[in-house]
Scaffold this motif. Structure first.
Motif, PDB file in Angstrom:
ATOM      1  N   VAL A 116     -25.362  20.492  18.022  1.00 10.24           N
ATOM      2  CA  VAL A 116     -25.384  19.336  17.138  1.00 10.24           C
ATOM      3  C   VAL A 116     -24.314  19.468  16.057  1.00 10.24           C
ATOM      4  CG1 VAL A 116     -26.769  18.022  15.482  1.00 10.24           C
ATOM      5  CG2 VAL A 116     -27.830  18.922  17.571  1.00 10.24           C
ATOM      6  N   ALA A 117     -24.161  20.685  15.511  1.00  8.45           N
ATOM      7  CA  ALA A 117     -23.166  20.907  14.454  1.00  8.45           C
ATOM      8  C   ALA A 117     -21.751  20.602  14.948  1.00  8.45           C
ATOM      9  CB  ALA A 117     -23.250  22.343  13.954  1.00  8.45           C
ATOM     10  N   TRP A 118     -21.412  21.048  16.165  1.00  5.18           N
ATOM     11  CA  TRP A 118     -20.070  20.786  16.694  1.00  5.18           C
ATOM     12  C   TRP A 118     -19.907  19.332  17.130  1.00  5.18           C
ATOM     13  CZ3 TRP A 118     -16.176  23.636  15.548  1.00  5.18           C
ATOM     14  CH2 TRP A 118     -16.362  25.006  15.309  1.00  5.18           C
ATOM     15  N   MET A 119     -21.024  18.665  17.479  1.00  9.86           N
ATOM     16  CA  MET A 119     -20.947  17.242  17.809  1.00  9.86           C
ATOM     17  C   MET A 119     -20.511  16.428  16.591  1.00  9.86           C
ATOM     18  SD  MET A 119     -21.416  16.398  20.927  1.00  9.86           S
ATOM     19  CE  MET A 119     -21.740  14.653  20.700  1.00  9.86           C
ATOM     20  N   VAL A 120     -20.912  16.874  15.397  1.00  9.35           N
ATOM     21  CA  VAL A 120     -20.479  16.185  14.172  1.00  9.35           C
ATOM     22  C   VAL A 120     -18.961  16.259  14.042  1.00  9.35           C
ATOM     23  CG1 VAL A 120     -20.588  16.207  11.648  1.00  9.35           C
ATOM     24  CG2 VAL A 120     -22.663  16.610  12.995  1.00  9.35           C
ATOM     25  N   VAL A 121     -18.407  17.427  14.344  1.00  7.73           N
ATOM     26  CA  VAL A 121     -16.951  17.597  14.295  1.00  7.73           C
ATOM     27  C   VAL A 121     -16.276  16.648  15.274  1.00  7.73           C
ATOM     28  CG1 VAL A 121     -15.048  19.223  14.652  1.00  7.73           C
ATOM     29  CG2 VAL A 121     -17.190  20.010  13.617  1.00  7.73           C
ATOM     30  N   LEU A 122     -16.818  16.593  16.512  1.00  9.90           N
ATOM     31  CA  LEU A 122     -16.217  15.736  17.536  1.00  9.90           C
ATOM     32  C   LEU A 122     -16.331  14.258  17.176  1.00  9.90           C
ATOM     33  CD1 LEU A 122     -17.409  17.558  20.786  1.00  9.90           C
ATOM     34  CD2 LEU A 122     -15.169  17.664  19.676  1.00  9.90           C
TER      35      LEU A 122
ATOM     36  N   PRO B 220     -13.572  15.934   5.518  1.00  8.86           N
ATOM     37  CA  PRO B 220     -14.810  15.887   6.307  1.00  8.86           C
ATOM     38  C   PRO B 220     -14.745  16.779   7.548  1.00  8.86           C
ATOM     39  CG  PRO B 220     -14.200  13.693   5.603  1.00  8.86           C
ATOM     40  CD  PRO B 220     -13.035  14.578   5.276  1.00  8.86           C
ATOM     41  N   ILE B 221     -13.568  16.780   8.220  1.00  6.74           N
ATOM     42  CA  ILE B 221     -13.406  17.630   9.400  1.00  6.74           C
ATOM     43  C   ILE B 221     -13.482  19.098   9.017  1.00  6.74           C
ATOM     44  CG2 ILE B 221     -11.715  18.452  11.061  1.00  6.74           C
ATOM     45  CD1 ILE B 221     -12.658  16.080  12.228  1.00  6.74           C
ATOM     46  N   ARG B 222     -12.797  19.467   7.960  1.00  8.42           N
ATOM     47  CA  ARG B 222     -12.777  20.866   7.539  1.00  8.42           C
ATOM     48  C   ARG B 222     -14.176  21.346   7.136  1.00  8.42           C
ATOM     49  NH1 ARG B 222      -7.929  21.076   3.246  1.00  8.42           N
ATOM     50  NH2 ARG B 222      -8.597  23.252   3.118  1.00  8.42           N
TER      51      ARG B 222
ATOM     52  N   SER C 165     -17.115  20.061   8.130  1.00 10.62           N
ATOM     53  CA  SER C 165     -17.995  20.091   9.305  1.00 10.62           C
ATOM     54  C   SER C 165     -17.657  21.271  10.216  1.00 10.62           C
ATOM     55  CB  SER C 165     -17.911  18.767  10.077  1.00 10.62           C
ATOM     56  OG  SER C 165     -16.582  18.514  10.512  1.00 10.62           O
ATOM     57  N   ILE C 166     -16.365  21.632  10.327  1.00  6.80           N
ATOM     58  CA  ILE C 166     -15.977  22.809  11.120  1.00  6.80           C
ATOM     59  C   ILE C 166     -16.529  24.081  10.482  1.00  6.80           C
ATOM     60  CG2 ILE C 166     -14.026  24.265  11.776  1.00  6.80           C
ATOM     61  CD1 ILE C 166     -12.431  21.766  12.339  1.00  6.80           C
ATOM     62  N   ALA C 167     -16.444  24.158   9.163  1.00  7.38           N
ATOM     63  CA  ALA C 167     -16.977  25.332   8.462  1.00  7.38           C
ATOM     64  C   ALA C 167     -18.486  25.424   8.665  1.00  7.38           C
ATOM     65  CB  ALA C 167     -16.649  25.249   6.980  1.00  7.38           C
ATOM     66  N   TYR C 168     -19.162  24.287   8.557  1.00 10.44           N
ATOM     67  CA  TYR C 168     -20.614  24.269   8.743  1.00 10.44           C
ATOM     68  C   TYR C 168     -20.983  24.672  10.168  1.00 10.44           C
ATOM     69  CZ  TYR C 168     -25.337  22.424   9.293  1.00 10.44           C
ATOM     70  OH  TYR C 168     -26.673  22.284   9.575  1.00 10.44           O
TER      71      TYR C 168
ATOM     72  N   ALA D 246     -13.368  11.756  16.911  1.00 12.70           N
ATOM     73  CA  ALA D 246     -13.342  10.544  17.735  1.00 12.70           C
ATOM     74  C   ALA D 246     -12.927   9.326  16.923  1.00 12.70           C
ATOM     75  CB  ALA D 246     -14.709  10.299  18.364  1.00 12.70           C
ATOM     76  N   GLU D 247     -13.065   9.407  15.619  1.00  9.79           N
ATOM     77  CA  GLU D 247     -12.630   8.321  14.747  1.00  9.79           C
ATOM     78  C   GLU D 247     -11.166   8.487  14.340  1.00  9.79           C
ATOM     79  OE1 GLU D 247     -15.317   8.343  11.470  1.00  9.79           O
ATOM     80  OE2 GLU D 247     -16.975   7.452  12.600  1.00  9.79           O
ATOM     81  N   HIS D 248     -10.457   9.358  15.071  1.00 11.19           N
ATOM     82  CA  HIS D 248      -9.029   9.608  14.842  1.00 11.19           C
ATOM     83  C   HIS D 248      -8.760  10.208  13.455  1.00 11.19           C
ATOM     84  CE1 HIS D 248      -8.280   7.367  18.510  1.00 11.19           C
ATOM     85  NE2 HIS D 248      -8.996   6.361  18.026  1.00 11.19           N
ATOM     86  N   MET D 249      -9.731  10.970  12.969  1.00  9.78           N
ATOM     87  CA  MET D 249      -9.561  11.634  11.683  1.00  9.78           C
ATOM     88  C   MET D 249      -8.697  12.874  11.876  1.00  9.78           C
ATOM     89  SD  MET D 249     -12.540  12.868   9.030  1.00  9.78           S
ATOM     90  CE  MET D 249     -13.161  11.183   8.881  1.00  9.78           C
TER      91      MET D 249
END
Length: 366
Positions: free
Chosen positions: A35-41, A54-56, A58-61, A45-48
């Motif tokens: 679930v945690a890595w799905m947040v990153v994806l 937010p990406i950084r 979520s990747i850390a989390y 997917a929103e081309h961020m």
């Protein structure tokens, strides 16, 4: 007919809500690596951009959550070793105190799944038609009866591979109100019987090519003690110490045998009818089906394990680390020394017959 019974916390609409349920949901959602890595994806997917905040974050989390799961797996592997292979069609499971309650629940599940199950008890099975379950009338406090039952099981079903020590009794009296026979009975049933069954069944388990699993069921009261439970708590403390010593011995002499320690809080059983938990959220009453699920999962996967239910049972050892003043405060807040004040219990016909011989004794089939 009107009654004067007051509603309890367990009768309210929010009774199922507990810290254990909250954590169970978190472990399969926000605290799960997938679930945690799905947040990153999803952010990607929103081309961020990868360097967006937010990406950084979520990747850390996700990395922290994944690292926690990996370290937990490494910790279990170091602590308990590799699992053994389990084929239920070849397993012979022995359950003491398995005529009712938790023991019978586990026996019926394994019987329906094709394992050979032997139940040892002084009373007849609550469900006499339990499929795949063989009953052996045996008082586990009698060494001769235990040895005889072990020989009969090996003759009838084959070499035992799994032993679940489940039988126990509780008096629910203050120490000065206990007579000597009641004390002897509690220590014999709750503690000495473990020595007898282990001595009787481990040689057969050791001869089995499948290896084996030994399950010990104990209580948080073995760590805490409580008013009206001095004999019960002392016996459970002994059981926990026995299990740890046995585990160390088997690792060096019979490494193919796995051990599982199950430490329980208040179990939902007629025996403890009337006992009120001080907090259904922080100290929920444990249901037998939930305990059975965890025990069966450990056995099926061939794992050695230390199971604590509910959550505080897994952390109760830290109680002794607290300063003495905080220990006293914790006892007051938990209500451990007042819980038995409302103790009622419930006796079956067999228990009443035993009570005529030993007044005050209540049988617990955990």
């Amino acid at each position: 007919m009107a009654t004067n019974q007051r509603p309890t916390a367990r009768d309210s609409w929010f009774a199922p809500l507990s810290i254990d349920l909250v954590l169970k949901v978190l472990y399969v959602t926000f605290l799960h690596p997938f679930v945690a890595w799905m947040v990153v994806l999803c952010f990607r997917a929103e081309h961020m951009a990868w360097d967006a905040m937010p990406i950084r974050v979520s990747i850390a989390y996700a990395s922290i959550v994944s690292a926690g799961w990996i370290l937990a797996a490494i910790d279990r592997r170091i602590a308990f070793g590799p699992p053994r292979n389990v084929d239920l069609s070849d397993e012979v499971i022995v359950i003491t105190g398995g005529a009712s309650g938790l023991g019978l629940l586990i026996a019926e599940i394994y019987g329906m799944r094709g394992a050979s199950v032997a139940v040892l008890d002084v009373k007849e099975l609550d469900n006499s038609e339990a499929r795949g379950v063989a009953f052996y009338k045996c008082d586990v406090t009698d060494k001769a009866q235990v040895i005889k039952a072990a020989a009969e099981i090996e003759r009838d079903l084959g070499l035992p591979t799994i032993l679940i020590n489940n039988a126990a009794i509780v008096n629910g009296k203050r120490l000065l109100d206990l007579d000597f026979d009641e004390i002897d009975r509690t220590l014999s049933t709750n503690l000495a019987s473990h020595f007898y069954t282990l001595k009787a069944f481990i040689p057969g388990i050791a001869r089995s090519e499948l290896g084996g699993t030994i399950v010990t069921i104990t209580s948080v009261l073995g760590e805490l003690g409580a008013i009206q439970l001095s004999d019960y708590a002392a016996s459970k403390a002994g059981v926990s110490a026995l299990h740890r010593s046995l585990t160390a011995e088997l690792k060096s002499s019979h490494p193919h045998i796995r051990t599982v320690l199950v430490t329980l809080g208040q179990l939902s059983t007629p025996l403890f009818h009337g006992v009120q938990t001080p907090s259904s959220f922080f100290a929920p009453v444990v249901e037998p089906i939930d305990v059975a699920k965890d025990i069966i999962s450990a056995i099926d996967n061939g794992r050695a394990e230390s199971i604590g239910m509910p959550l505080y049972a897994r952390w109760v050892g830290w109680y002794h680390v607290l300063p003495l003043s905080l220990q006293k405060l914790a006892r007051w807040a938990s209500g451990v020394d007042t819980a038995m004040a409302s103790f009622v219990g419930r006796r079956t016909a067999a228990d009443k017959a035993l009570a005529k011989k030993r007044p005050g004794v209540l049988i617990e089939k955990s």
